[in-house]
Each structure stands twice: as structure tokens, then as C-alpha cells.
Design an enzyme around this catalytic site. Sequence first.
Site, PDB file in Angstrom:
ATOM      1  N   SER A   1       1.179   6.469   3.032  1.00 44.34           N
ATOM      2  CA  SER A   1       2.050   7.384   3.586  1.00 44.34           C
ATOM      3  C   SER A   1       3.309   7.936   3.142  1.00 44.34           C
ATOM      4  O   SER A   1       3.768   7.355   2.379  1.00 44.34           O
ATOM      5  CB  SER A   1       2.373   6.829   5.161  1.00 44.34           C
ATOM      6  OG  SER A   1       1.159   6.444   5.921  1.00 44.34           O
TER       7      SER A   1
ATOM      8  N   GLU B   1     -10.200  -1.893   4.924  1.00 43.03           N
ATOM      9  CA  GLU B   1      -9.242  -2.223   5.790  1.00 43.03           C
ATOM     10  C   GLU B   1      -9.638  -2.542   7.012  1.00 43.03           C
ATOM     11  O   GLU B   1      -9.172  -3.305   7.853  1.00 43.03           O
ATOM     12  CB  GLU B   1      -8.117  -1.110   5.830  1.00 43.03           C
ATOM     13  CG  GLU B   1      -6.936  -1.673   6.783  1.00 43.03           C
ATOM     14  CD  GLU B   1      -5.850  -0.478   6.583  1.00 43.03           C
ATOM     15  OE1 GLU B   1      -4.789  -0.561   6.938  1.00 43.03           O
ATOM     16  OE2 GLU B   1      -5.947   0.789   6.254  1.00 43.03           O
TER      17      GLU B   1
ATOM     18  N   SER C   1       4.462  -1.473   4.347  1.00 43.42           N
ATOM     19  CA  SER C   1       4.501  -2.934   4.803  1.00 43.42           C
ATOM     20  C   SER C   1       4.692  -4.045   3.655  1.00 43.42           C
ATOM     21  O   SER C   1       4.085  -3.912   2.613  1.00 43.42           O
ATOM     22  CB  SER C   1       3.343  -3.387   5.656  1.00 43.42           C
ATOM     23  OG  SER C   1       3.005  -2.605   6.903  1.00 43.42           O
TER      24      SER C   1
ATOM     25  N   GLN D   1       0.633  -1.254   0.110  1.00 42.47           N
ATOM     26  CA  GLN D   1       0.072   0.058  -0.120  1.00 42.47           C
ATOM     27  C   GLN D   1       0.746   1.052   0.081  1.00 42.47           C
ATOM     28  O   GLN D   1       1.617   1.254   0.996  1.00 42.47           O
ATOM     29  CB  GLN D   1      -1.158  -0.041   1.114  1.00 42.47           C
ATOM     30  CG  GLN D   1      -1.794   1.154   1.261  1.00 42.47           C
ATOM     31  CD  GLN D   1      -2.728   1.137   2.598  1.00 42.47           C
ATOM     32  OE1 GLN D   1      -2.222   0.571   3.706  1.00 42.47           O
ATOM     33  NE2 GLN D   1      -3.861   1.543   2.542  1.00 42.47           N
TER      34      GLN D   1
ATOM     35  N   SER E   1      -3.067   8.293  12.998  1.00 40.19           N
ATOM     36  CA  SER E   1      -3.033   8.537  14.446  1.00 40.19           C
ATOM     37  C   SER E   1      -4.340   8.617  14.983  1.00 40.19           C
ATOM     38  O   SER E   1      -5.213   8.964  14.368  1.00 40.19           O
ATOM     39  CB  SER E   1      -1.863   9.544  14.550  1.00 40.19           C
ATOM     40  OG  SER E   1      -2.660  11.097  14.044  1.00 40.19           O
ATOM     41  N   ASN E   2      -4.262   8.622  16.481  1.00 35.92           N
ATOM     42  CA  ASN E   2      -5.384   8.834  17.198  1.00 35.92           C
ATOM     43  C   ASN E   2      -6.096  10.325  16.902  1.00 35.92           C
ATOM     44  O   ASN E   2      -6.926  10.467  16.980  1.00 35.92           O
ATOM     45  CB  ASN E   2      -5.232   8.532  18.512  1.00 35.92           C
ATOM     46  CG  ASN E   2      -5.142   6.941  18.943  1.00 35.92           C
ATOM     47  OD1 ASN E   2      -4.831   6.339  17.743  1.00 35.92           O
ATOM     48  ND2 ASN E   2      -5.210   6.722  20.254  1.00 35.92           N
ATOM     49  N   GLU E   3      -5.087  11.278  16.769  1.00 37.84           N
ATOM     50  CA  GLU E   3      -5.189  12.548  16.535  1.00 37.84           C
ATOM     51  C   GLU E   3      -6.270  12.589  15.307  1.00 37.84           C
ATOM     52  O   GLU E   3      -7.326  13.363  15.402  1.00 37.84           O
ATOM     53  CB  GLU E   3      -4.314  13.665  16.647  1.00 37.84           C
ATOM     54  CG  GLU E   3      -3.623  13.543  18.119  1.00 37.84           C
ATOM     55  CD  GLU E   3      -2.474  12.351  18.446  1.00 37.84           C
ATOM     56  OE1 GLU E   3      -2.176  12.268  19.585  1.00 37.84           O
ATOM     57  OE2 GLU E   3      -2.398  11.627  17.629  1.00 37.84           O
TER      58      GLU E   3
END
Length: 382
Positions: free
Chosen positions: A128, A243, A160, A125, A363-365
Site C-alpha cells: 500500500s 495470505e 505492519s 509487506q 477495502s470491501n468495495e
Amino acid sequence: MSDDDFRATVRDWLAAHLTGRFAALAGTGGPGREHENIPLRTEWERELGGAGWIGLGWPRASGGGGASIAQQVIFFEEYARAGGPGRLSHIGEYLLAPTLIAFGTEEQRRRFLPPIAAATEFWCQGYSEPNAGSDLAAVQTRAVRDGDVWRITGQKVWTSLAHIADWCFVLARTDPQAPKHRGLSYLLVPMDQPGVQVRPITQLTGSSEFNEVFFDDAVTAAENIVGQPGDGWRVATGTLAFERGVATLGQQLGFARELDDVIGVARANGVSDDPVWRDRITDAWVGLQVLRHHALRTLGTPEGDLPGMEASVAKLLWAPWHQQLGELAMLVTGPAATLADDGLSDAQRLFLFTRADTIYGGSNEIQRNIIADRLLGRVPRG
């Protein structure tokens, strides 16, 4: 076939095939251990593909098994129970294939789905970038149409399994003048070409299943675009929704196995007799049930309707839970958790790997921003 009969079929097949040379794969290849036994796990993927277990949930018209959600859950449960190794084909099977089924052309489905189902082509993928991690719409990798090909230049990171992948689905900027969400396209790019370079990134665990990928005038055929030019944001967010679909149940079954290991260590060390430690372990078990029931609830999304903020809620639930499990694993191990003379233990590997859980995959944010935007109606679904 009833669900009970289907479960028996899966269980019997795994018992008959996860033996012989494949017996060494049991329990390998999980988080932080994706580098293990790649050649033999490749053979195992092809064993699964030959028996029709890859693409189990795809529609039959797309070459899949047409299995119900219940049957897909059963497969994940039995696979985890049998100690099946971490999957090498999951990016193609659970991310790209549903994306092509939803957004691709019939020609793309005929070209790419059969090799995924047979495990003869693996995928990675390309989302990022060094300056565009959680802010996915800020990607700067660019692609320019040149006759019958796209030419791609840029860098991806935290990719990955790029070192074993045959293809990469790449989010690239094809219209630099358009608003950042509107100038993106979703391209299918072959990895085995002079314009693609893969460099491993060594993690805290000492392994390197993540990679940097550099595109230097790499090419792909003009028809290898999913959707229209500029449609990449809609397609890419669709992939992210897939996903966090039924495949998350397989992830959670891996979590359950890790929790069982932590409980085993707690019992061996005698800390499970302490009420305080029992409470902490119970809290971890309760948290895992919350993850499971949330996943099952969101799988009830009507067919053809992509999940919205539910995927972000799922990420916010499992990432800190898994991180806390890594911390608990170290605590119940005691002073020995600080020693690694003979290599990392499972508890140490779990702890180190889970440091990244609240960052990768959004990210959580950023997940909180997505939830807020969905609730306030500021960001459209497409």
C-alpha cells in the site's frame, strides 16, 4: 503419524514450552496488541523454529514439514487453545515463503526460506501507498535497474511490523510506460540500509504496529526480483491469495477466543439472560461458523491452483463480522465501555482496532469489484 497423534504431539509440546518466561506471552500480541513483548516474542518464534513448527505446511523439498491441511488446522487449533502469542514471523512464513515456493528461483528459496524457518529474519509487506491503497496496481514507488542492483525510491504505508523487519517484499514500478498492471516488479529489499526510513503510525488504540516506510535510493541486488521484470502483478496477487489461505484459520481461532471473552462479559453483566442479547450472541457464533466452513471449503483448491475470487469472498465475510463483534463487545460491556481511566480494556481495543477491518487488506468495495471482474471474466488470473 495419525492426526490424533499429531494433535497430541502439538498439545504436549505447547504445554511443555509455553511455560517459564514464555508463560507471560499467553494471549498477548493479538490484533491491536502487536506491539506487546517484542523481544520475548522474538525468542518464542525461535523456539518454534527450532522445533520445526515454522514452515509446517511447506513442502519437505523446500525445508518445510510437509504437513497436510488437516495437520496445519490442528496446529492452529492447539496453538489458539494454548493461548499462543501473536506471531511475528507470519508475514515471512505465510506470505513470502509460499510466494517463493511458487514463483521464486531455487537460489532465492535456498537463501530466504531457512532464515524464515529459523525465525532469524523477519519480513514486512511493501504494497500500500498513500495514493494506492486498495487500488494496488496504481503504486508509484519506482525501481530502476543500475548494473547489478535495483534502486528504489518511493513511500509505502500501513506496513505492519516494518520496525522489526529485516526484509521487505516491495511492489514497485519498473516500467512507467507500460499499462499499470504490466509495469510492476516484485523486489526483495533489505531494511537495514541508509536508504530506508521507518516512521510509526499511532492508531486509535494508542499502539503503532503499522508504519510508513520511505525508500530514498535504497538498493537491492539485481537477483532479488521474484519472477521477471514486469511480472510483479501476477506475483503480488499470488501473495494475496496465499495470505487468505490456511493462515486464515489461525485468525478465526483468535476470533473465537474474542467471542468467548464477549460471552464471558455478557454473562458477568447478566445480559446473556435477555433473549434479545442471546440472539445477537448466537448470530455472532453462527457467523463464525460460516467463516470457518468457507475457509475449509476454499482450502480444497487443487494443489498448484491459486485461489481466485474466493479470497475476496473470505475478506468480505470476516471483515464486517469482526467489526460487528467489536461493536457487540462494547454494547455488552455497558456504560463502562465509555471509560478508559486505566488504559483500554480488551473490549475497547477490539472495537477500535476493528474499525479498520473493512479497509486494510483491500477495502470491501475493492473486493466486490474483484469478485465482479472474476465472474464477468474481465480480469485474467495472471
